[in-house]
Design a protein around this motif. Structure first.
Motif, PDB file in Angstrom:
ATOM      1  N   THR A   1       0.829  -1.204   0.000  1.00 45.26           N
ATOM      2  CA  THR A   1       0.000   0.000   0.000  1.00 45.26           C
ATOM      3  C   THR A   1       0.862   1.251   0.000  1.00 45.26           C
ATOM      4  N   LYS A   2       1.898   1.258   0.819  1.00 45.04           N
ATOM      5  CA  LYS A   2       2.793   2.416   0.867  1.00 45.04           C
ATOM      6  C   LYS A   2       3.496   2.604  -0.470  1.00 45.04           C
ATOM      7  N   ALA A   3       3.975   1.519  -1.066  1.00 46.15           N
ATOM      8  CA  ALA A   3       4.645   1.603  -2.362  1.00 46.15           C
ATOM      9  C   ALA A   3       3.717   2.203  -3.414  1.00 46.15           C
ATOM     10  N   PHE A   4       2.464   1.761  -3.403  1.00 43.82           N
ATOM     11  CA  PHE A   4       1.483   2.259  -4.373  1.00 43.82           C
ATOM     12  C   PHE A   4       1.307   3.762  -4.240  1.00 43.82           C
ATOM     13  N   TRP A   5       1.090   4.240  -3.009  1.00 41.49           N
ATOM     14  CA  TRP A   5       0.804   5.664  -2.799  1.00 41.49           C
ATOM     15  C   TRP A   5       2.048   6.523  -2.987  1.00 41.49           C
ATOM     16  N   VAL A   6       3.213   6.040  -2.598  1.00 48.16           N
ATOM     17  CA  VAL A   6       4.446   6.807  -2.813  1.00 48.16           C
ATOM     18  C   VAL A   6       4.731   6.939  -4.302  1.00 48.16           C
TER      19      VAL A   6
ATOM     20  N   THR B   1      -5.102  15.834  -3.663  1.00 48.12           N
ATOM     21  CA  THR B   1      -3.962  16.737  -3.682  1.00 48.12           C
ATOM     22  C   THR B   1      -2.743  15.939  -3.234  1.00 48.12           C
ATOM     23  N   LEU B   2      -1.561  16.451  -3.546  1.00 52.34           N
ATOM     24  CA  LEU B   2      -0.338  15.798  -3.066  1.00 52.34           C
ATOM     25  C   LEU B   2      -0.288  15.810  -1.543  1.00 52.34           C
ATOM     26  N   ASN B   3      -0.741  16.906  -0.953  1.00 45.38           N
ATOM     27  CA  ASN B   3      -0.768  16.983   0.512  1.00 45.38           C
ATOM     28  C   ASN B   3      -1.666  15.913   1.123  1.00 45.38           C
ATOM     29  N   HIS B   4      -2.800  15.639   0.488  1.00 49.96           N
ATOM     30  CA  HIS B   4      -3.712  14.624   1.020  1.00 49.96           C
ATOM     31  C   HIS B   4      -3.048  13.247   0.984  1.00 49.96           C
ATOM     32  N   ILE B   5      -2.390  12.944  -0.131  1.00 50.47           N
ATOM     33  CA  ILE B   5      -1.713  11.648  -0.246  1.00 50.47           C
ATOM     34  C   ILE B   5      -0.638  11.498   0.834  1.00 50.47           C
ATOM     35  N   GLU B   6       0.158  12.544   1.009  1.00 52.23           N
ATOM     36  CA  GLU B   6       1.257  12.457   1.975  1.00 52.23           C
ATOM     37  C   GLU B   6       0.775  12.461   3.428  1.00 52.23           C
ATOM     38  N   HIS B   7      -0.068  13.443   3.760  1.00 54.36           N
ATOM     39  CA  HIS B   7      -0.397  13.660   5.172  1.00 54.36           C
ATOM     40  C   HIS B   7      -1.616  12.888   5.665  1.00 54.36           C
ATOM     41  N   GLU B   8      -2.634  12.754   4.823  1.00 55.17           N
ATOM     42  CA  GLU B   8      -3.868  12.098   5.258  1.00 55.17           C
ATOM     43  C   GLU B   8      -3.875  10.595   4.998  1.00 55.17           C
ATOM     44  N   ILE B   9      -3.069  10.154   4.046  1.00 54.96           N
ATOM     45  CA  ILE B   9      -3.018   8.716   3.746  1.00 54.96           C
ATOM     46  C   ILE B   9      -1.725   8.104   4.288  1.00 54.96           C
ATOM     47  N   LEU B  10      -0.599   8.531   3.774  1.00 55.69           N
ATOM     48  CA  LEU B  10       0.667   7.891   4.152  1.00 55.69           C
ATOM     49  C   LEU B  10       1.068   8.163   5.596  1.00 55.69           C
TER      50      LEU B  10
ATOM     51  N   PHE C   1       0.161   5.226   8.495  1.00 57.32           N
ATOM     52  CA  PHE C   1       1.337   4.372   8.696  1.00 57.32           C
ATOM     53  C   PHE C   1       2.354   5.082   9.584  1.00 57.32           C
ATOM     54  N   ASN C   2       2.800   4.400  10.586  1.00 60.04           N
ATOM     55  CA  ASN C   2       3.808   4.950  11.492  1.00 60.04           C
ATOM     56  C   ASN C   2       5.191   4.663  10.903  1.00 60.04           C
ATOM     57  N   ASP C   3       5.536   5.404   9.853  1.00 58.72           N
ATOM     58  CA  ASP C   3       6.756   5.111   9.111  1.00 58.72           C
ATOM     59  C   ASP C   3       7.457   6.406   8.704  1.00 58.72           C
ATOM     60  N   PRO C   4       8.464   6.837   9.457  1.00 61.63           N
ATOM     61  CA  PRO C   4       9.180   8.072   9.113  1.00 61.63           C
ATOM     62  C   PRO C   4       9.919   7.997   7.784  1.00 61.63           C
ATOM     63  N   LYS C   5      10.146   6.785   7.284  1.00 62.18           N
ATOM     64  CA  LYS C   5      10.843   6.637   6.000  1.00 62.18           C
ATOM     65  C   LYS C   5       9.982   7.093   4.820  1.00 62.18           C
ATOM     66  N   ILE C   6       8.723   7.364   5.079  1.00 59.00           N
ATOM     67  CA  ILE C   6       7.862   7.947   4.045  1.00 59.00           C
ATOM     68  C   ILE C   6       8.488   9.233   3.517  1.00 59.00           C
ATOM     69  N   HIS C   7       9.214   9.938   4.390  1.00 64.36           N
ATOM     70  CA  HIS C   7       9.787  11.229   4.007  1.00 64.36           C
ATOM     71  C   HIS C   7      10.934  11.117   3.010  1.00 64.36           C
ATOM     72  N   VAL C   8      11.523   9.949   2.851  1.00 65.56           N
ATOM     73  CA  VAL C   8      12.505   9.761   1.788  1.00 65.56           C
ATOM     74  C   VAL C   8      11.881   9.027   0.608  1.00 65.56           C
ATOM     75  N   GLY C   9      10.644   8.611   0.757  1.00 64.87           N
ATOM     76  CA  GLY C   9       9.920   7.970  -0.344  1.00 64.87           C
ATOM     77  C   GLY C   9       9.301   9.020  -1.246  1.00 64.87           C
ATOM     78  N   VAL C  10       8.440   9.867  -0.670  1.00 68.37           N
ATOM     79  CA  VAL C  10       7.813  10.927  -1.457  1.00 68.37           C
ATOM     80  C   VAL C  10       8.850  12.001  -1.761  1.00 68.37           C
ATOM     81  N   ASN C  11       8.738  12.628  -2.928  1.00 68.48           N
ATOM     82  CA  ASN C  11       9.755  13.569  -3.369  1.00 68.48           C
ATOM     83  C   ASN C  11       9.141  14.897  -3.793  1.00 68.48           C
TER      84      ASN C  11
END
Length: 235
Positions: free
Chosen positions: A70-75, A119-128, A132-142
């Protein structure tokens, strides 16, 4: 009936794999090992990128998907639509120059996924970040900017998400252009300040950095934050 279900599932898997492979090949072709994007050349492959976006537009993550899938899909969706936004406005010096209807790049509702507009913000902040409790999201999304963790020249998959985000986080933390680390003082990315709560759920910020840093940082080290470079991450 069961045979039909299996055939449909196999068909979806092949389609999903094939579409992600398209995005993967585009990133390999147009993003170098340092995360710099050749947007000028990418313009020539807009039709291929659109094929991937068409797949995203009609695909919704399923409840039975694993967290990495799921994270891979959204990132991937976030990054593909960010690239699309840059190409639609290219040439430009910074993603911050993009405005539409009084909204910035991250608040334009243009990313179509599963029949809905995001919006990109919705994908990053409201979904990812929210789910998910995953700080590595911040190196996934660009964010397509100089100080952003580098864009990987690969697409994320269920199989590679953990390995690749670990790889990107290690590169980010030890990149002297983005973070300056010594034993007693760290000058680090504003990302660690803006989203400090994401990085300190299991300990201090120094604890988190030490998981990836090549230099052992003292628990008493002074922390400063570097000015963020919003210039475009490529040419």
């Amino acid at each position: 009936m069961r045979k039909l279900f299996l055939l449909l599932s196999l068909s979806f898997f092949i389609s999903s794999y094939g579409q992600t492979n398209i995005f993967n090949s585009l990133l390999k072709k147009h993003v170098d090992s340092k995360g710099n994007v050749n947007y000028k050349a990418f313009k020539n492959d807009e039709a291929k990128l659109q094929n991937y976006l068409n797949y995203l537009a009609k695909t919704s993550p399923q409840k039975n998907w694993s967290a990495p899938k799921t994270k891979a899909f959204w990132v991937n969706a976030y990054n593909a639509y960010t690239i699309k936004l840059i190409l639609d406005n290219y040439p430009l010096k910074s993603i911050t120059n993009i405005k539409k209807g009084g909204k910035d790049a991250w608040n334009i509702k243009f990313a179509k996924v599963g029949g809905k507009d995001y919006t990109l913000n919705h994908i990053e902040h409201e979904i990812l970040r929210k789910k998910f409790n995953d700080p590595k999201i911040h190196v996934g999304v660009n964010c397509a900017s100089g100080s952003c963790p580098q864009l990987g020249n690969f697409a994320f998959t269920e199989a590679n998400y953990e390995t690749k985000t670990n790889f990107l986080m290690k590169k980010f933390v030890n990149d002297p252009k983005r973070n300056k680390i010594s034993e007693d003082t760290v000058q680090i990315s504003k990302i660690f300040e803006w989203f400090k709560g994401d990085f300190t759920k299991k300990g201090s910020l120094i604890n988190f950095l030490n998981k990836y840093s090549n230099t052992k940082i003292s628990s008493k080290a002074k922390i400063k934050y570097l000015k963020y470079d919003w210039s475009l991450n490529g040419k």
